[in-house]
Design an enzyme around this catalytic site. Structure first.
Site, PDB file in Angstrom:
ATOM      1  CE  LYS A 142      -1.788   1.601   3.990  1.00 38.93           C
ATOM      2  NZ  LYS A 142      -1.508   3.021   4.296  1.00 38.93           N
ATOM      3  CG  ASN A 143       2.174   2.759   3.503  1.00 38.93           C
ATOM      4  OD1 ASN A 143       1.030   3.080   3.162  1.00 38.93           O
ATOM      5  ND2 ASN A 143       2.499   2.540   4.760  1.00 38.93           N
ATOM      6  NE  ARG A 200      -1.653  11.923   7.320  1.00 34.58           N
ATOM      7  CZ  ARG A 200      -1.800  13.183   7.736  1.00 34.58           C
ATOM      8  NH1 ARG A 200      -2.957  13.592   8.182  1.00 34.58           N
ATOM      9  NH2 ARG A 200      -0.794  14.024   7.676  1.00 34.58           N
ATOM     10  CB  CYS A 213      -5.384  10.867  10.869  1.00 27.69           C
ATOM     11  SG  CYS A 213      -4.019   9.895  11.444  1.00 27.69           S
ATOM     12  NE  ARG A 222      -0.082  10.350   9.791  1.00 29.41           N
ATOM     13  CZ  ARG A 222      -0.537   9.317   9.072  1.00 29.41           C
ATOM     14  NH1 ARG A 222      -1.723   8.800   9.324  1.00 29.41           N
ATOM     15  NH2 ARG A 222       0.196   8.837   8.073  1.00 29.41           N
ATOM     16  N   PRO A 223       1.266  16.754  10.879  1.00 28.14           N
ATOM     17  CG  PRO A 223       2.895  18.046  11.915  1.00 28.14           C
ATOM     18  CD  PRO A 223       2.041  16.830  12.124  1.00 28.14           C
ATOM     19  CB  ILE A 224       2.059  18.344   5.369  1.00 26.27           C
ATOM     20  CG1 ILE A 224       1.180  19.588   5.177  1.00 26.27           C
ATOM     21  CG2 ILE A 224       1.216  17.083   5.426  1.00 26.27           C
ATOM     22  CD1 ILE A 224       0.527  19.630   3.789  1.00 26.27           C
ATOM     23  CG  ASP A 225       6.140  20.763   9.839  1.00 23.85           C
ATOM     24  OD1 ASP A 225       5.415  19.778  10.088  1.00 23.85           O
ATOM     25  OD2 ASP A 225       7.310  20.841  10.233  1.00 23.85           O
ATOM     26  CD  GLN A 226      10.240  19.116   8.683  1.00 23.16           C
ATOM     27  OE1 GLN A 226      11.350  19.044   8.153  1.00 23.16           O
ATOM     28  NE2 GLN A 226       9.939  20.035   9.577  1.00 23.16           N
ATOM     29  CG  ASP A 237       2.967   1.584   9.553  1.00 22.44           C
ATOM     30  OD1 ASP A 237       3.203   1.808   8.358  1.00 22.44           O
ATOM     31  OD2 ASP A 237       2.608   2.470  10.353  1.00 22.44           O
ATOM     32  CB  ILE A 241       6.680   7.094  14.715  1.00 18.21           C
ATOM     33  CG1 ILE A 241       7.951   6.248  14.628  1.00 18.21           C
ATOM     34  CG2 ILE A 241       6.377   7.835  13.409  1.00 18.21           C
ATOM     35  CD1 ILE A 241       9.214   7.026  14.282  1.00 18.21           C
ATOM     36  NE  ARG A 291      -7.712   4.565   5.061  1.00 14.42           N
ATOM     37  CZ  ARG A 291      -7.333   5.772   5.471  1.00 14.42           C
ATOM     38  NH1 ARG A 291      -7.848   6.298   6.546  1.00 14.42           N
ATOM     39  NH2 ARG A 291      -6.431   6.451   4.801  1.00 14.42           N
TER      40      ARG A 291
HETATM   41  C1  EPZ Z   1       3.949   7.098   6.339  1.00 10.17           C
HETATM   42  O1  EPZ Z   1       3.120   8.107   6.892  1.00 10.17           O
HETATM   43  C2  EPZ Z   1       3.056   5.880   6.190  1.00 10.17           C
HETATM   44  N1  EPZ Z   1       1.963   6.173   5.258  1.00 10.17           N
HETATM   45  C3  EPZ Z   1       2.501   5.485   7.567  1.00 10.17           C
HETATM   46  O2  EPZ Z   1       1.743   4.295   7.397  1.00 10.17           O
HETATM   47  C4  EPZ Z   1       3.684   5.195   8.489  1.00 10.17           C
HETATM   48  O3  EPZ Z   1       3.196   4.893   9.774  1.00 10.17           O
HETATM   49  C5  EPZ Z   1       4.600   6.417   8.565  1.00 10.17           C
HETATM   50  O4  EPZ Z   1       5.034   6.786   7.224  1.00 10.17           O
HETATM   51  C6  EPZ Z   1       5.835   6.170   9.408  1.00 10.17           C
HETATM   52  O5  EPZ Z   1       6.556   5.097   8.891  1.00 10.17           O
HETATM   53  C7  EPZ Z   1       2.221   6.158   3.928  1.00 10.17           C
HETATM   54  O6  EPZ Z   1       3.332   5.908   3.492  1.00 10.17           O
HETATM   55  C8  EPZ Z   1       1.060   6.447   3.024  1.00 10.17           C
HETATM   56  P1  EPZ Z   1       5.843  10.509   8.474  1.00 10.17           P
HETATM   57  P2  EPZ Z   1       3.667   9.630   6.928  1.00 10.17           P
HETATM   58  O7  EPZ Z   1       5.698  11.759   7.687  1.00 10.17           O
HETATM   59  O8  EPZ Z   1       4.556   9.889   5.789  1.00 10.17           O
HETATM   60  C9  EPZ Z   1       5.950  13.879  11.772  1.00 10.17           C
HETATM   61  C10 EPZ Z   1      -0.077   2.857   7.708  1.00 10.17           C
HETATM   62  O9  EPZ Z   1      -0.574   2.339   8.718  1.00 10.17           O
HETATM   63  N2  EPZ Z   1       5.896  14.822  10.644  1.00 10.17           N
HETATM   64  O10 EPZ Z   1       7.047   9.650   8.254  1.00 10.17           O
HETATM   65  O11 EPZ Z   1       2.489  10.515   7.142  1.00 10.17           O
HETATM   66  C11 EPZ Z   1       4.659  13.089  11.913  1.00 10.17           C
HETATM   67  O12 EPZ Z   1       3.718  13.804  12.683  1.00 10.17           O
HETATM   68  C12 EPZ Z   1       0.347   4.313   7.732  1.00 10.17           C
HETATM   69  O13 EPZ Z   1       0.125   2.266   6.619  1.00 10.17           O
HETATM   70  C13 EPZ Z   1       5.960  16.189  10.906  1.00 10.17           C
HETATM   71  O14 EPZ Z   1       6.023  16.608  12.049  1.00 10.17           O
HETATM   72  O15 EPZ Z   1       4.538   9.610   8.251  1.00 10.17           O
HETATM   73  C14 EPZ Z   1       5.122  11.829  12.600  1.00 10.17           C
HETATM   74  O16 EPZ Z   1       5.195  12.072  13.998  1.00 10.17           O
HETATM   75  C15 EPZ Z   1       0.053   4.962   9.078  1.00 10.17           C
HETATM   76  N3  EPZ Z   1       5.935  17.064   9.863  1.00 10.17           N
HETATM   77  C16 EPZ Z   1       6.535  11.623  12.060  1.00 10.17           C
HETATM   78  O17 EPZ Z   1       6.939  12.881  11.501  1.00 10.17           O
HETATM   79  C17 EPZ Z   1       5.857  16.636   8.556  1.00 10.17           C
HETATM   80  O18 EPZ Z   1       5.848  17.490   7.636  1.00 10.17           O
HETATM   81  C18 EPZ Z   1       6.649  10.580  10.962  1.00 10.17           C
HETATM   82  O19 EPZ Z   1       5.665  10.886  10.007  1.00 10.17           O
HETATM   83  C19 EPZ Z   1       5.800  15.242   8.314  1.00 10.17           C
HETATM   84  C20 EPZ Z   1       5.825  14.358   9.365  1.00 10.17           C
END
Ligand code: EPZ
Length: 420
Positions: free
Chosen positions: A22-23, A95, A119, A124-128, A307, A329, A399
């Site tokens: 999926k990912n 998302r 969620c 889960r912000p997207i600031d980065q 996960d 995480i 999902r």
């Molecule tokens: C991906 O989510 C996966 N989803 C998630 O899988 C997985 O749990 C996660 O990576 C961690 O491995 C997909 O690939 C579609 P992150 P993602 O950005 O990219 C913080 C599942 O069950 N962060 O690596 O959203 C964030 O809040 C799903 O299949 C910021 O602060 O995760 C988190 O604490 C759930 N700012 C940490 O980083 C940002 O701009 C890691 O998040 C981005 C992230």
């Protein structure tokens, strides 16, 4: 709404085919926005999230022909112009829709995407994602719950991420491949899905080096070409079924699973006393005697994947002794705990730490799924609990797991889907 009903007590024995990841599929479907022609992807998992992503690409103007696990995705042609907006009512359901930002602004100079909002498992912000796009020269504006990103032409830059965000990296990779000049992403995510996306983009003609390492270098090119690609197997689905085999003291061959994608999980399974071995293009998992208690700290890859935390917590419920689990995480990824408690599990939460006291026999109950991996953990608990377990709101499960009840029934589980 559907529910899943499980009668506990059966050993799992046999073969389970592992579906496409999926990912990996979600970012790769977005990468199909980049090339000038129609790309074909095989081994695409049949999941609700993939169908949602296909719906989004169609809304943007691409044609998406999905035939079971094969998708052909073609850009709008002739007078049809691409729409460059992902609306709230779609983004709020998935998302990963934010992954259209990078490719759209790279290819068309503009994109407008609803902010995903929080969620169940965290803010889960997207600031980065946005910081990186700004570094590439994009103008980013936030208004009325949407983010608008514009750039005549992105230009290469060095981006240092505050944390190795998976989709953040993926968005920036898909933006940088068409930027002018060189981009360096430091503190990059190292997940196998990142490497898979880089493989797909390089097949399209991109020039990415270092995917899978903490520093990625991307030399921008002017155009990308359509390709054909078969998607890697889903390591989290494989890990989930590996735990199911371990808990039921079963013997299961996970067909197509790649052990090299699950090293941290395999190490912990072996520490628990579970036998895991590479075999005939997959991975064989045998449960056996007692399950040892182990401690888990979730980390970015190659650390133990967040996960798999909920699934391992259920295995820990069966272990002799106390296991300490730390979820580093996401800030709210313990919603399976109260539901497991209703089945008799003895788990205490203290901030990011869960103390699991193994031993009490789990008993079947009606429990509520809250998020994707939590729902999987409740199914696993039902496999070993005495009596009947009903997992409600299984749309969460659909999902990310393709036909989970069919796959488990095929190896001996007493499990079925019913109307809630
Ligand atoms: C991906 O989510 C996966 N989803 C998630 O899988 C997985 O749990 C996660 O990576 C961690 O491995 C997909 O690939 C579609 P992150 P993602 O950005 O990219 C913080 C599942 O069950 N962060 O690596 O959203 C964030 O809040 C799903 O299949 C910021 O602060 O995760 C988190 O604490 C759930 N700012 C940490 O980083 C940002 O701009 C890691 O998040 C981005 C992230």
């Amino acid at each position: 709404m559907d529910k899943i009903v499980v009668e506990g007590g059966n050993r799992l024995v046999g073969k389970i085919p592992i579906s496409g990841a999926k990912n990996a599929a979600l970012p790769i479907l977005c990468a199909a926005l980049l090339p000038t022609g129609a790309s074909t992807f095989k081994n695409v998992p049949q999941l609700a999230d993939v169908k949602t992503m296909a719906k989004l690409l169609r809304m943007l103007g691409w044609t998406v022909e999905g035939e079971k696990t094969t998708y052909t995705i073609a850009p709008p042609t002739g007078k049809k112009k691409p729409k460059l907006e992902a609306p709230y009512d779609l983004v709020k359901t998935m998302r990963a829709s934010v992954l259209v930002l990078g490719p759209l602004v790279a290819r068309y100079g503009r994109a407008r995407v609803s902010l995903p909002g929080g969620c169940a498992i965290g803010a889960r912000p997207i600031d980065q994602h946005l910081k990186g796009l700004q570094a590439l020269g994009a103008k980013v504006t936030l208004d009325h719950g949407y983010v608008e990103v514009e750039a005549k032409r992105l230009r290469g830059a060095t981006i240092v991420l505050d944390m190795p965000t998976v989709t953040g990296c993926e968005n920036l990779m898909m933006a940088a491949v068409l930027a002018k000049g060189r981009t360096v992403i430091e503190n990059a995510a190292r997940e196998p899905e990142i490497e898979e996306l880089a493989t797909v983009l390089n097949k399209m003609g991109a020039r990415i080096q270092g995917a899978g390492s903490p520093m990625m270098t991307i030399e921008g090119v002017d155009e990308l070409l359509p390709i054909e690609h078969s998607i890697m197997p889903d390591r989290i689905e494989a890990g989930t079924f590996a735990v199911a085999a371990a808990m039921t003291r079963g013997d299961v061959l996970l067909e197509g699973a790649r052990p090299e994608h699950l090293e941290a999980v395999i190490a912990k399974l072996r520490a628990c006393g579970v036998t895991v071995a590479a075999e005939s293009g997959g991975m064989r998992v045998r449960g056996g005697g007692d399950i040892n208690a182990v401690d888990i700290v979730t980390q970015p890859h190659p650390g133990f994947p967040t996960d798999m935390q909920a699934q391992f917590m259920v295995l820990a419920c069966m272990a002799k002794g106390q296991s300490v689990i730390k979820e580093m995480i996401f800030e709210n990824r313990y919603m399976h705990v109260p539901e497991l408690g209703r089945m008799g599990a003895d788990i205490v939460i203290d901030g990011r730490t869960a103390i699991v006291r193994g031993g009490p026999k789990l008993t079947g109950a009606a429990v509520m799924a809250t998020d994707l991996r939590a729902s999987a953990s409740l199914i696993l608990a039902g496999l070993v609990a005495s009596g009947k377990t009903e997992v409600l709101r299984v749309y969460h499960l659909d999902r990310g797991y393709e036909a989970i009840e069919k796959k488990l029934r095929a190896v001996g589980a007493k499990i079925k889907r019913a109307k809630q």
